[in-house]
Design a protein around this motif. Structure first.
Motif, mmCIF file in Angstrom:
data_model
loop_
_atom_site.group_PDB
_atom_site.id
_atom_site.type_symbol
_atom_site.label_atom_id
_atom_site.label_comp_id
_atom_site.label_asym_id
_atom_site.label_seq_id
_atom_site.Cartn_x
_atom_site.Cartn_y
_atom_site.Cartn_z
ATOM 1 N N UNK A 1 -2.587 -5.661 5.826
ATOM 2 C CA UNK A 1 -1.607 -5.784 6.918
ATOM 3 C C UNK A 1 -1.639 -7.193 7.494
ATOM 4 N N UNK A 2 -2.827 -7.732 7.705
ATOM 5 C CA UNK A 2 -2.943 -9.103 8.223
ATOM 6 C C UNK A 2 -2.263 -10.102 7.290
ATOM 7 N N UNK A 3 -2.460 -9.929 5.980
ATOM 8 C CA UNK A 3 -1.811 -10.811 5.015
ATOM 9 C C UNK A 3 -0.300 -10.657 5.030
ATOM 10 N N UNK A 4 0.169 -9.419 5.144
ATOM 11 C CA UNK A 4 1.610 -9.173 5.178
ATOM 12 C C UNK A 4 2.242 -9.740 6.447
ATOM 13 N N UNK A 5 1.507 -9.709 7.549
ATOM 14 C CA UNK A 5 2.005 -10.305 8.793
ATOM 15 C C UNK A 5 2.181 -11.814 8.604
ATOM 16 N N UNK A 6 1.193 -12.442 7.976
ATOM 17 C CA UNK A 6 1.294 -13.885 7.722
ATOM 18 C C UNK A 6 2.494 -14.186 6.831
ATOM 19 N N UNK A 7 2.756 -13.300 5.881
ATOM 20 C CA UNK A 7 3.885 -13.486 4.955
ATOM 21 C C UNK A 7 5.224 -13.065 5.563
ATOM 22 N N UNK A 8 5.175 -12.552 6.787
ATOM 23 C CA UNK A 8 6.377 -12.036 7.473
ATOM 24 C C UNK A 8 7.040 -10.905 6.696
ATOM 25 N N UNK A 9 6.245 -10.109 6.025
ATOM 26 C CA UNK A 9 6.738 -8.931 5.303
ATOM 27 C C UNK A 9 6.639 -7.732 6.244
ATOM 28 N N UNK A 10 7.533 -7.728 7.249
ATOM 29 C CA UNK A 10 7.428 -6.763 8.335
ATOM 30 C C UNK A 10 7.517 -5.311 7.883
ATOM 31 N N UNK A 11 8.461 -4.996 7.011
ATOM 32 C CA UNK A 11 8.639 -3.602 6.602
ATOM 33 C C UNK A 11 7.402 -3.050 5.900
ATOM 34 N N UNK A 12 6.870 -3.834 4.982
ATOM 35 C CA UNK A 12 5.673 -3.380 4.260
ATOM 36 C C UNK A 12 4.463 -3.319 5.191
ATOM 37 N N UNK A 13 4.341 -4.305 6.081
ATOM 38 C CA UNK A 13 3.241 -4.300 7.046
ATOM 39 C C UNK A 13 3.353 -3.094 7.968
ATOM 40 N N UNK A 14 4.559 -2.778 8.399
ATOM 41 C CA UNK A 14 4.784 -1.627 9.277
ATOM 42 C C UNK A 14 4.412 -0.324 8.571
ATOM 43 N N UNK A 15 4.806 -0.211 7.314
ATOM 44 C CA UNK A 15 4.470 0.986 6.534
ATOM 45 C C UNK A 15 2.953 1.180 6.453
ATOM 46 N N UNK A 16 2.239 0.109 6.151
ATOM 47 C CA UNK A 16 0.774 0.204 6.037
ATOM 48 C C UNK A 16 0.114 0.430 7.396
ATOM 49 N N UNK A 17 0.681 -0.152 8.447
ATOM 50 C CA UNK A 17 0.128 0.061 9.791
ATOM 51 C C UNK A 17 0.282 1.521 10.204
ATOM 52 N N UNK A 18 1.428 2.124 9.887
ATOM 53 C CA UNK A 18 1.621 3.545 10.188
ATOM 54 C C UNK A 18 0.631 4.416 9.410
ATOM 55 N N UNK A 19 0.441 4.105 8.152
ATOM 56 C CA UNK A 19 -0.534 4.859 7.344
ATOM 57 C C UNK A 19 -1.919 4.739 7.960
#
Length: 167
Positions: free
Chosen positions: A128-146
């Protein structure tokens, strides 16, 4: 502590090829603030008979604690080369890459680690931290919910979920 250091030094003389003994000595020396001696013990550990990815990672962590990040990364790379399915090695290598600004490759390593162990919360947090840096919000949000669903008491999951929503 002096007795412990003497005991550990004696063990290194008795088992000079055992990386665990050298790592134990290096950690004790670091705890005592003896950085030069800790570095020497860490270098001895890196030149001993390292047999597992966990040992490569432990030596890498010691180099990292000593502020020698390039050598730490080399140890993590070796751990990944020798044991491509080591989640610990993938995670440490990914963290090293992420701290150096290579979020794309770090996220790939975290995703591999998560694929190998979907229940590993630490790897999911790092992804999630890596996805936030990459601004991949949808994927980061999906993993944060999981993460918050699978580990509702993990405050880091809630913090990351909020961080993703703030993007």
């Amino acid at each position: 502590m002096i007795n412990q250091l003497l005991l550990l030094e004696r063990r290194t003389r008795a088992q000079p090829h055992d990386p665990e003994v050298w790592c134990d000595l290096a950690e004790a020396l670091l705890a005592e603030g003896q950085r030069a001696d800790a570095l020497e013990a860490t270098e001895s550990a890196s030149q001993s008979r390292i047999r597992s990815a966990a040992q490569w990672v432990r030596v890498g962590d010691l180099f990292g604690a000593l502020g020698i990040r390039d050598t730490a990364r080399e140890m993590y790379e070796e751990a990944c080369r020798r044991e491509a399915t080591s989640i610990l090695a993938l995670h440490r290598m990914g963290k090293s890459l992420l701290s150096d600004g290579d979020a794309t490759n770090a996220a790939d390593l975290f995703a591999t680690g998560l694929w190998l162990d979907p229940a590993n919360h630490g790897v999911r947090v790092s992804l999630i931290e890596g996805l936030v840096v990459l601004s991949a919000e949808n994927e980061a949000l999906e993993h944060a919910h999981i993460l918050v669903q699978s580990a509702p008491n993990l405050t880091e999951g809630w913090r990351l979920l909020a961080e993703v929503y703030l993007l």
